[in-house]
Design an enzyme around this catalytic site. Structure first.
Site, short mmCIF file in Angstrom:
data_model
loop_
_atom_site.label_atom_id
_atom_site.label_comp_id
_atom_site.label_asym_id
_atom_site.label_seq_id
_atom_site.Cartn_x
_atom_site.Cartn_y
_atom_site.Cartn_z
N LYS A 85 0.86 -1.20 0.00
CA LYS A 85 0.00 0.00 0.00
C LYS A 85 0.88 1.24 0.00
O LYS A 85 1.92 1.26 0.69
CB LYS A 85 -0.87 -0.04 1.26
CG LYS A 85 -1.91 1.06 1.38
CD LYS A 85 -2.76 0.79 2.62
CE LYS A 85 -3.88 1.80 2.76
NZ LYS A 85 -4.72 1.49 3.95
N SER A 160 -9.45 1.43 3.08
CA SER A 160 -8.58 2.20 2.21
C SER A 160 -7.53 1.38 1.49
O SER A 160 -6.84 1.91 0.61
CB SER A 160 -7.91 3.30 3.02
OG SER A 160 -7.14 2.75 4.06
N SER A 184 -9.82 -1.07 7.16
CA SER A 184 -9.23 -0.82 5.85
C SER A 184 -8.52 -1.99 5.23
O SER A 184 -8.10 -1.90 4.08
CB SER A 184 -8.26 0.37 5.94
OG SER A 184 -8.96 1.55 6.20
#
Lengths: 474, 89
Positions: A85, A160, A184
């Site tokens: 990420k 996310s 997330s």
């Protein structure tokens, strides 16, 4: 040794790929090239990456190949392609945090989690797209665009850690490292039909990872199997002097007993926040999964501490205050670096009072005491990971049905509970809607008891066999 | 905790004092703002960039936070669970 030529390398689990590499039945360069080709082919549809590190990956794969050939095998991650990420710092490689403000930023030091993976020989495919500053799940990333769900390109991957989940689901790499402040990792895992795991707060160093909320942030993993999740976490967990919230002591061996089965475990179900609080197909799939656990020898126990009905506002309020504090100075000085959608969310927390914040922390203590009491009656808690199947991206804004401030029966309390209390959790598929969209169940456990969470999740995974690739990306 | 890469982009890395700004790093006690000091006009928010948050959202948040007292009712409120809190299972 040779392998079956029909082996679809991109569909293997990390552990299976590692086995091929260890036996030299496949090469790191081969795995890397398969991942690279899929990335190039599918990325225009998925938008799962902000930065692709093709040259870096090839070089790392070559290096791994040479090391393995001369007998310097480092372990299961050696030569395995994965992604990160884009809030995780990578030395010399752009790390944008999903934000315009950092779109050209290149760190000069690695985050600990990447440093440990790199030392284990992992190969970096690229940096995954994510929500701006990893904040929230209902906001479009104005700079880098929405990530598209491989099960239905018109659907959101949630967030996310959206790009991380999509990459793994689409067979681009064998794992991705995400993060979790609310849900997330779990929500994208659910929406993309892969395994999402977070460990106990403090298990994995967050040094070098852009904070969202200090007391809520966790590292998460997205993988194609429960065993892979355990394997990756074991590689990155452990104390780090540069993150004072990390736990003392070495990372436990979670794989050695992972196959023991869930017979005898007591699984608590907070029915009040499930019945009528999630879509009918989600509820049906969940109860089917719960019955499968019962058939595996677990005992189902209805458990509904009233304190659970306050978890969502406690978590959301805490994130609001901490995120606003973290961004206050930069937001004041560089407001143009933040999207118009995110700015109000970061500004509002600056208007919460110290009394508000202490109230939130007191509430967390009260909820934690109630959940700890529940864990004296049960070994694990289970619930549907998300209240809906993947939702449509409407006009660029992922549509969600969050009820952040609602007190009382509300599935959103469960969504946010594990990150609020620092509990370990694993989400994995438990079925599909009539339209073929994935649904998921989440297993959550006591702090420091990842082992029991993994045992139950692994047993369910083995019996139910819901993990499969998206048809268009098989 | 210092976070590598937490610095803003190079073009905006210095504040008015010429010191590098690092949003990822908590201020040291020596950097604590004197509460008697006026806001530096150079740091004032540009009215054109004024806050866009809806006051009703703040009110809703604070109303929900106030209701969290229901968790302890007439009992004394528990101590806050601050950073680095209980790690015992």
């Amino acid at each position: 040794m040779s392998r079956n030529p029909s082996t679809e390398l991109h569909r293997l689990t990390l552990e299976q790929a590692a086995d091929l590499l260890r036996r030299r039945a496949a090469s790191p360069a081969e795995l890397c090239e398969v991942a690279r080709e899929r990335l190039e082919r599918f990325e225009p549809q998925l938008n799962a990456f902000i930065t692709v590190t093709a040259d870096v990956a090839r070089a790392a794969a070559r290096r791994a190949e040479q090391e393995i050939a001369r007998g310097d095998y480092r372990g299961a991650l050696h030569g395995v392609p994965l992604s990160l990420k884009d809030i995780i710092a990578t030395r010399g490689i752009r790390t944008t945090r999903g934000a315009r403000l950092y779109e050209e930023h290149v760190p000069d030091e690695d985050a600990t989690v990447w440093s440990r993976l790199a030392n284990a020989g992992a190969v970096l495919l690229g940096k995954n797209n994510c929500m701006e500053f990893a904040y929230g799940t209902s906001l479009v990333n104005e700079r880098f665009g929405a990530v598209h769900n491989p099960w239905d390109l018109e659907c959101t991957a949630s967030g996310s850690s959206s790009g991380s989940a999509v990459a793994v689901a689409a067979g681009i790499g064998y794992a991705s490292i995400g993060s979790e402040t609310g849900a997330s990792t779990q929500r994208p895992a659910s929406f993309c039909g892969v395994v999402g795991m977070k460990a106990t707060y403090g298990r994995v160093s967050r040094f070098g990872i852009s904070p969202t909320a200090w007391s809520l942030d966790h590292v998460g993993t997205l993988t194609r199997s429960v065993r892979d999740a355990a394997l990756v976490f074991q590689s990155v967990a452990g104390p780090d002097l540069r993150d004072p919230t990390t736990l003392d002591g070495p990372a436990p061996d979670w794989l050695s007993a992972i196959e023991r089965g869930m017979h005898g475990l007591r699984l608590g179900i907070p029915r009040a926040h499930i019945a009528g609080q999630v879509d009918p197909d989600v509820e049906a799939a969940f109860w089917q999964a719960a019955e499968a656990c019962e058939a595996a020898g677990a005992t189902l126990v209805e458990i509904d501490p009233p304190e659970l009905g306050y978890a969502a506002p406690t978590s959301v309020g805490m994130r609001m205050a901490e995120s606003s504090a973290y961004h206050a100075r930069t937001l004041r000085r560089h407001p143009e670096g933040y999207s118009a959608a995110l700015r109000p969310h970061l500004e509002i927390g600056n208007h919460l009072t110290a009394g508000d914040y202490l109230q939130l922390q007191r509430a967390r203590r009260a909820i934690d005491r109630a959940v700890s009491a529940a864990f004296r009656e049960v070994d694990l808690l289970i619930w549907p990971t998300t209240p809906t199947a993947p939702t449509k991206i409407i006009d660029g804004v992922p549509a969600m049905k969050d009820r952040a401030w609602d007190i009382g029966p509300n599935h959103y309390h469960l969504v946010r509970l594990c990150s609020l209390l620092g509990l370990p959790a694993v989400s994995l598929p438990c079925g599909y809607t009539d339209a073929g969209l994935p649904l998921a169940i989440q297993f959550s456990g006591r702090r420091l008891d990842e082992a029991t969470v993994l045992v139950a999740a692994r047993d369910y995974e083995r019996r139910a066999s819901w993990l499969r690739p998206p048809p268009r990306f098989a | 905790m210092t976070t590598p890469g937490s610095e803003p982009p190079a073009s905006s890395q210095t504040d008015d004092s010429g010191q590098a700004s690092n949003p990822g790093e908590a201020p040291t006690p020596g950097e604590a703002v004197d509460p008697g000091q006026a806001v530096d006009p150079g740091e004032a928010v540009d009215p054109g960039q004024a806050s866009a948050f809806n006051p009703a959202d703040l009110a809703r948040a604070q109303a929900a936070i106030a209701r969290l007292s229901e968790l302890w009712g007439d009992e004394p409120p528990p101590e806050p669970a601050l950073l680095g809190w209980d790690r015992e299972p």
